[in-house]
Design a protein around this motif. Structure first.
Motif, PDB file in Angstrom:
ATOM      1  N   TYR A   4       0.827  -1.213   0.000  1.00 40.16           N
ATOM      2  CA  TYR A   4       0.000   0.000   0.000  1.00 40.16           C
ATOM      3  C   TYR A   4       0.857   1.256   0.000  1.00 40.16           C
ATOM      4  CZ  TYR A   4      -3.678  -3.218   1.317  1.00 40.16           C
ATOM      5  OH  TYR A   4      -4.557  -4.262   1.335  1.00 40.16           O
ATOM      6  N   THR A   5       0.215   2.346  -0.459  1.00 42.17           N
ATOM      7  CA  THR A   5       0.828   3.677  -0.306  1.00 42.17           C
ATOM      8  C   THR A   5      -0.109   4.537   0.522  1.00 42.17           C
ATOM      9  OG1 THR A   5      -0.223   4.324  -2.364  1.00 42.17           O
ATOM     10  CG2 THR A   5       2.134   3.815  -2.454  1.00 42.17           C
ATOM     11  N   ASN A  19      -5.186   9.123   1.921  1.00 47.67           N
ATOM     12  CA  ASN A  19      -5.677   7.986   1.127  1.00 47.67           C
ATOM     13  C   ASN A  19      -4.702   6.825   1.237  1.00 47.67           C
ATOM     14  OD1 ASN A  19      -8.005   9.110   0.073  1.00 47.67           O
ATOM     15  ND2 ASN A  19      -6.862  10.132  -1.586  1.00 47.67           N
ATOM     16  N   ILE A  20      -5.263   5.666   1.514  1.00 53.35           N
ATOM     17  CA  ILE A  20      -4.408   4.475   1.521  1.00 53.35           C
ATOM     18  C   ILE A  20      -4.886   3.543   0.410  1.00 53.35           C
ATOM     19  CG2 ILE A  20      -3.738   2.426   2.836  1.00 53.35           C
ATOM     20  CD1 ILE A  20      -3.744   4.224   5.328  1.00 53.35           C
ATOM     21  N   ASN A  21      -4.011   3.260  -0.519  1.00 55.67           N
ATOM     22  CA  ASN A  21      -4.370   2.437  -1.681  1.00 55.67           C
ATOM     23  C   ASN A  21      -3.260   1.465  -2.005  1.00 55.67           C
ATOM     24  OD1 ASN A  21      -6.871   3.659  -2.549  1.00 55.67           O
ATOM     25  ND2 ASN A  21      -5.623   5.494  -2.954  1.00 55.67           N
ATOM     26  N   PRO A  22      -3.594   0.425  -2.772  1.00 56.47           N
ATOM     27  CA  PRO A  22      -2.501  -0.386  -3.325  1.00 56.47           C
ATOM     28  C   PRO A  22      -1.613   0.509  -4.194  1.00 56.47           C
ATOM     29  CG  PRO A  22      -4.580  -1.511  -3.592  1.00 56.47           C
ATOM     30  CD  PRO A  22      -4.907  -0.137  -3.111  1.00 56.47           C
ATOM     31  N   VAL A  23      -0.391   0.065  -4.440  1.00 57.83           N
ATOM     32  CA  VAL A  23       0.565   0.911  -5.164  1.00 57.83           C
ATOM     33  C   VAL A  23       0.109   1.070  -6.614  1.00 57.83           C
ATOM     34  CG1 VAL A  23       2.995   1.169  -5.801  1.00 57.83           C
ATOM     35  CG2 VAL A  23       2.374  -0.055  -3.700  1.00 57.83           C
ATOM     36  N   SER A  24      -0.067   2.314  -7.025  1.00 55.91           N
ATOM     37  CA  SER A  24      -0.496   2.519  -8.413  1.00 55.91           C
ATOM     38  C   SER A  24       0.704   2.360  -9.342  1.00 55.91           C
ATOM     39  CB  SER A  24      -1.099   3.908  -8.573  1.00 55.91           C
ATOM     40  OG  SER A  24      -0.084   4.875  -8.477  1.00 55.91           O
ATOM     41  N   GLY A  25       0.415   2.007 -10.572  1.00 53.79           N
ATOM     42  CA  GLY A  25       1.463   1.879 -11.577  1.00 53.79           C
ATOM     43  C   GLY A  25       2.229   3.182 -11.728  1.00 53.79           C
ATOM     44  N   ARG A  26       1.512   4.293 -11.613  1.00 49.18           N
ATOM     45  CA  ARG A  26       2.152   5.604 -11.756  1.00 49.18           C
ATOM     46  C   ARG A  26       3.202   5.820 -10.654  1.00 49.18           C
ATOM     47  NH1 ARG A  26       1.951  10.394  -9.516  1.00 49.18           N
ATOM     48  NH2 ARG A  26       0.263   9.918  -8.066  1.00 49.18           N
ATOM     49  N   LEU A  27       2.790   5.565  -9.429  1.00 46.73           N
ATOM     50  CA  LEU A  27       3.727   5.764  -8.310  1.00 46.73           C
ATOM     51  C   LEU A  27       4.909   4.811  -8.392  1.00 46.73           C
ATOM     52  CD1 LEU A  27       1.389   6.395  -5.233  1.00 46.73           C
ATOM     53  CD2 LEU A  27       2.716   8.041  -6.522  1.00 46.73           C
ATOM     54  N   TYR A  28       4.634   3.577  -8.821  1.00 47.96           N
ATOM     55  CA  TYR A  28       5.719   2.597  -8.958  1.00 47.96           C
ATOM     56  C   TYR A  28       6.757   3.127  -9.942  1.00 47.96           C
ATOM     57  CZ  TYR A  28       8.313  -1.437 -10.564  1.00 47.96           C
ATOM     58  OH  TYR A  28       9.341  -2.271 -10.924  1.00 47.96           O
ATOM     59  N   TYR A  76       8.286  -4.231   3.465  1.00 45.34           N
ATOM     60  CA  TYR A  76       8.371  -5.090   4.636  1.00 45.34           C
ATOM     61  C   TYR A  76       8.747  -6.510   4.229  1.00 45.34           C
ATOM     62  CZ  TYR A  76       5.982  -1.398   7.185  1.00 45.34           C
ATOM     63  OH  TYR A  76       5.665  -0.205   7.756  1.00 45.34           O
ATOM     64  N   SER A  77       9.496  -7.152   5.110  1.00 52.51           N
ATOM     65  CA  SER A  77       9.793  -8.576   4.903  1.00 52.51           C
ATOM     66  C   SER A  77       8.518  -9.365   5.209  1.00 52.51           C
ATOM     67  CB  SER A  77      10.905  -9.019   5.833  1.00 52.51           C
ATOM     68  OG  SER A  77      10.431  -8.977   7.168  1.00 52.51           O
ATOM     69  N   ARG A  78       8.551 -10.610   4.878  1.00 50.35           N
ATOM     70  CA  ARG A  78       7.393 -11.465   5.121  1.00 50.35           C
ATOM     71  C   ARG A  78       7.054 -11.514   6.612  1.00 50.35           C
ATOM     72  NH1 ARG A  78       4.903 -14.818   1.691  1.00 50.35           N
ATOM     73  NH2 ARG A  78       3.559 -16.277   2.774  1.00 50.35           N
ATOM     74  N   ARG A  79       8.098 -11.613   7.423  1.00 44.55           N
ATOM     75  CA  ARG A  79       7.887 -11.682   8.876  1.00 44.55           C
ATOM     76  C   ARG A  79       7.264 -10.383   9.382  1.00 44.55           C
ATOM     77  NH1 ARG A  79       9.673 -15.396  12.455  1.00 44.55           N
ATOM     78  NH2 ARG A  79      10.927 -16.470  10.926  1.00 44.55           N
ATOM     79  N   GLU A  80       7.751  -9.264   8.852  1.00 48.68           N
ATOM     80  CA  GLU A  80       7.196  -7.967   9.268  1.00 48.68           C
ATOM     81  C   GLU A  80       5.729  -7.841   8.867  1.00 48.68           C
ATOM     82  OE1 GLU A  80      10.903  -4.841   9.303  1.00 48.68           O
ATOM     83  OE2 GLU A  80      10.267  -5.607   7.353  1.00 48.68           O
ATOM     84  N   LEU A  81       5.408  -8.327   7.671  1.00 45.95           N
ATOM     85  CA  LEU A  81       4.006  -8.276   7.225  1.00 45.95           C
ATOM     86  C   LEU A  81       3.105  -9.073   8.159  1.00 45.95           C
ATOM     87  CD1 LEU A  81       3.848  -8.656   3.338  1.00 45.95           C
ATOM     88  CD2 LEU A  81       3.355  -6.644   4.707  1.00 45.95           C
ATOM     89  N   LEU A  82       3.613 -10.245   8.593  1.00 45.95           N
ATOM     90  CA  LEU A  82       2.831 -11.090   9.505  1.00 45.95           C
ATOM     91  C   LEU A  82       2.592 -10.385  10.830  1.00 45.95           C
ATOM     92  CD1 LEU A  82       4.261 -14.695   9.226  1.00 45.95           C
ATOM     93  CD2 LEU A  82       1.901 -14.012   8.960  1.00 45.95           C
ATOM     94  N   VAL A  83       3.635  -9.701  11.307  1.00 44.29           N
ATOM     95  CA  VAL A  83       3.516  -9.007  12.591  1.00 44.29           C
ATOM     96  C   VAL A  83       2.550  -7.834  12.477  1.00 44.29           C
ATOM     97  CG1 VAL A  83       4.810  -7.673  14.315  1.00 44.29           C
ATOM     98  CG2 VAL A  83       5.784  -9.741  13.359  1.00 44.29           C
ATOM     99  N   GLU A 134      -0.041  -7.607  10.613  1.00 52.97           N
ATOM    100  CA  GLU A 134      -1.410  -8.148  10.562  1.00 52.97           C
ATOM    101  C   GLU A 134      -2.417  -7.138  10.037  1.00 52.97           C
ATOM    102  OE1 GLU A 134      -2.022  -9.370  14.566  1.00 52.97           O
ATOM    103  OE2 GLU A 134      -1.177 -11.367  14.238  1.00 52.97           O
ATOM    104  N   GLY A 135      -2.130  -6.552   8.886  1.00 49.39           N
ATOM    105  CA  GLY A 135      -3.106  -5.656   8.248  1.00 49.39           C
ATOM    106  C   GLY A 135      -3.087  -4.240   8.791  1.00 49.39           C
ATOM    107  N   ASN A 136      -2.185  -3.945   9.710  1.00 50.89           N
ATOM    108  CA  ASN A 136      -2.057  -2.578  10.217  1.00 50.89           C
ATOM    109  C   ASN A 136      -1.514  -1.682   9.094  1.00 50.89           C
ATOM    110  OD1 ASN A 136      -1.153  -0.249  11.410  1.00 50.89           O
ATOM    111  ND2 ASN A 136      -0.055  -1.266  13.068  1.00 50.89           N
TER     112      ASN A 136
END
Lengths: 222, 417
Positions: free
Chosen positions: B62-63, B74-83, B257-264, B266-268
């Motif tokens: 997200y961005t 605004n919190i959104n998935p990363v847009s192609g433009r921003l990428y 984030y690493s996979r472990r960080e994403l798990l920690v 938990e959608g925050n």
């Protein structure tokens, strides 16, 4: 020449309320190759004396020398090693380990002797042969008679070829015939050079040994 | 000596079956509980085929765009433009890939039958980030991707559903009114591989007119784990460097984030870094509690056994055992029980994890695929190491004090008892 020498040995047991003197000022010298009987009424300190000689207990006062070495300086590890090499025990109630078979029971002292290079199984078979129980090697203690159990206990006591054998009423739990067989075995061992100290209540057996030390209320009276 | 200890321990178990069974079952249940927790954690974080680089992969999902006046966020998935503006030029990562998950219907041309499927839009770099096992064909190429060719890789079970045993290579299906030609067939992927999983993979260039139109998850492959901080730093620098005067909003990427960080996390969706130490502490605290409760119970049984063997310990000491050898023997004998319980517990944990896998592993977007746990997740050196370690700790906790007490027994008193 003395192999065991007790000098002014005192042993006292304390509880919150009372002090009990088990041994009082005992001076005793036992020669190498001797067969000594210790006699006296119950509670006179016979077993305590045997425990002190066997380094199973520590005197409150006095000294015990074995082969000239003052044993009061030995720590737990050194005392264990000393017991393992020098002393073999035979108890009235045999004290075989019920979850080990005869062969494993007999090998017990060798388990704690590192780097001896002895083939434990072969040696155990040899001593079992000597006490006439080689055919019972795989049996467990519950499958043996009293006499057989004591023979196993003797085999266990002698497997490490100790210089001293301490026997605490070895015939106390046996009938007279079995008792005599066990005493004969002990005499054989003595003839082969072992020093034997035996606690007994049996005057007849004691008289057959080379010397009798009599105790009463913790004191040596004869 | 150890052989005799083992023989005796086995003999004692045989003699006292009830105590033996209770001790082994207690240990097995404790190990089961702990191993379910560990296995779940391992499966979520350790490498599983095809996600073989999990440990050096980072993600930006997200961005966070905030107006300069800070009046709205605004919190959104990363847009192609921003990428394209912020991330495509990153130097530290080994690879960058975009992916977007979708569920839709496809059909075979001239057939009225529709199939609901999981689809992943991605790029050609995607195939370098994972190790798929191709049954037929190959992934779409860089050229296919850049030309926007409507091509697709499908999984084996989907190929079977669509073409009933015929080779699907070169055949087409209809998706969003476009005919997509199949270029490769891969083995089915478990939904546990939540980043690589799909049933159909297509180049996003065949769906979006312009890359800027899509919203994606950015997957970043680092050379190694040590590069994670540098990658984060580079992203932060890019946020500052690329912010233009004309932009109405400031941009912050939530991650990488690493996979472990994403798990920690938990959608925050805040862009604060998760506290891995706190999370690890919580994890180990749970394990400690799970270990301590059975250990206390088992120590009662150990003590009971030791009391029954007081005389034997005295005898052993009389014949030359010292405190250390007694301590070693008691711990060694108990280890046999612990390890037997450990093996049973490990098998039970496999069974439990398999039984409740749908609850343990929440499936992203209610995928149509299945949660299949690869056998490699169960049979790995780290799992066996954990079991052995836990048995050892459980053994020390449950029999340590009884063993210590046994070793301190007064020899003459012990013999008499």
């Amino acid at each position: 020449m003395s192999i065991i020498e007790l000098k002014n040995v005192q042993k006292m047991y304390r509880t919150k309320e009372i002090e009990t003197i088990a041994l009082e000022n005992v001076n005793l010298s036992i020669d190498k190759g001797e067969f000594l009987s210790i006699m006296g009424p119950s509670g006179c300190g016979k077993s305590t004396l045997l425990n002190i000689i066997g380094l199973l207990d520590i005197p409150n006062r006095g000294h015990l020398h074995i082969n000239g070495q003052d044993t009061s300086q030995l720590n737990d590890k050194e005392a264990a090693k000393f017991r393992n090499k020098t002393v073999g025990f035979i108890f009235q109630s045999f004290h075989l380990i019920p979850s080990l078979n005869v062969l494993d029971n007999v090998q017990l002292p060798l388990l704690y002797r590192s780097g001896s290079g002895i083939n434990k199984t072969a040696r155990a078979k040899e001593v079992l042969e000597k006490v006439g129980l080689s055919h019972r090697m795989k049996h467990f203690p519950t499958q043996l008679s009293g006499g057989q159990s004591q023979r196993v206990a003797i085999a266990r006591a002698i497997i490490g070829q100790p210089e001293i054998i301490l026997a605490d009423e070895p015939t106390g739990n046996l009938d007279s015939k079995m008792g005599m067989e066990i005493i004969e075995l002990l005499f054989d061992l003595n003839r082969e050079g072992s020093t034997i100290v035996m606690v007994t209540h049996d005057e007849h057996i004691a008289k057959q040994t080379k010397r009798i030390a009599r105790f009463f209320d913790g004191r040596q009276v004869e | 000596m150890h052989k005799v200890y083992l023989k005796q321990a086995w003999q004692m178990l045989k003699e006292d079956k009830v105590i033996g069974i209770i001790t082994i079952s207690g240990t097995a249940l404790a190990i089961t509980m702990i191993m379910v927790v560990i296995l779940t954690q391992e499966i979520k974080t350790k490498n599983i085929t095809p996600e073989i680089y999990r440990e050096r992969t980072m993600y930006i999902e997200y961005t966070r765009e905030e107006s300069r006046e800070k009046s709205h966020i605004n919190i959104n998935p990363v847009s192609g433009r921003l990428y394209k503006q912020y991330l495509s030029q990153l130097k530290t990562p080994e690879l960058l890939s975009l992916q977007k998950r979708d569920q839709s219907r496809i059909s075979i041309i001239n057939q009225d039958e529709y199939l609901n499927v999981d689809i992943l839009y991605t790029d050609s770099e995607f195939w370098k980030m994972y190790r798929f096992s191709f049954e037929e064909g190959k992934p779409f190429s860089k050229e296919d991707f850049h030309s926007g060719l409507p091509t697709a890789v499908i999984c084996k079970s989907m190929a079977q559903k669509l073409f009933k045993g015929e080779s699907p290579l070169g055949k087409e299906f209809l998706y969003k009114n476009k005919q997509h030609r199949i270029c490769g067939v891969v083995k089915d992927i478990s939904t546990l591989c939540d980043k690589a999983y799909s049933q159909i993979w297509i180049p996003y260039t065949s769906v979006f007119e312009k890359m800027e139109d899509g919203h994606f998850t950015v997957v970043i492959l680092a050379g190694n784990k040590n590069d994670f901080n540098n990658i984060k730093k580079e992203v932060r620098e890019s946020e500052i460097r690329n912010l233009r005067e004309i932009d109405k909003n400031t941009v912050q990427f939530i991650g990488p984030y690493s996979r472990r960080e994403l798990l920690v996390k938990e959608g925050n969706l805040t862009n604060e870094d998760p506290n891995l130490k706190k999370s690890a502490f919580r994890f180990y605290l749970i394990l400690a509690i799970l270990l301590l409760i059975p250990a206390v119970n088992l120590s009662g049984f150990s003590l009971f056994r030791i009391i029954n063997r007081t005389s034997e310990i005295g005898i052993r000491k009389a014949f030359g055992a010292n405190r250390k050898t007694i301590l070693t023997q008691v711990l060694y004998e108990n280890l046999l029980t612990s390890l037997t319980g450990g093996i049973i517990g490990l098998l039970l944990s496999y069974f439990t994890v398999t039984l409740i896998k749908d609850r343990l592993f929440t499936i992203e977007n209610n995928s149509f695929g299945e949660v299949t746990i690869p056998i490699s997740s169960f049979i790995s050196p780290s799992i066996f190491f954990y079991v052995f370690l836990i048995c050892l700790i459980l053994n020390l906790l449950s029999s340590g004090i009884p063993a210590w007490r046994a070793s301190r027994l007064h020899t003459a008193d012990a013999i008499k008892s």
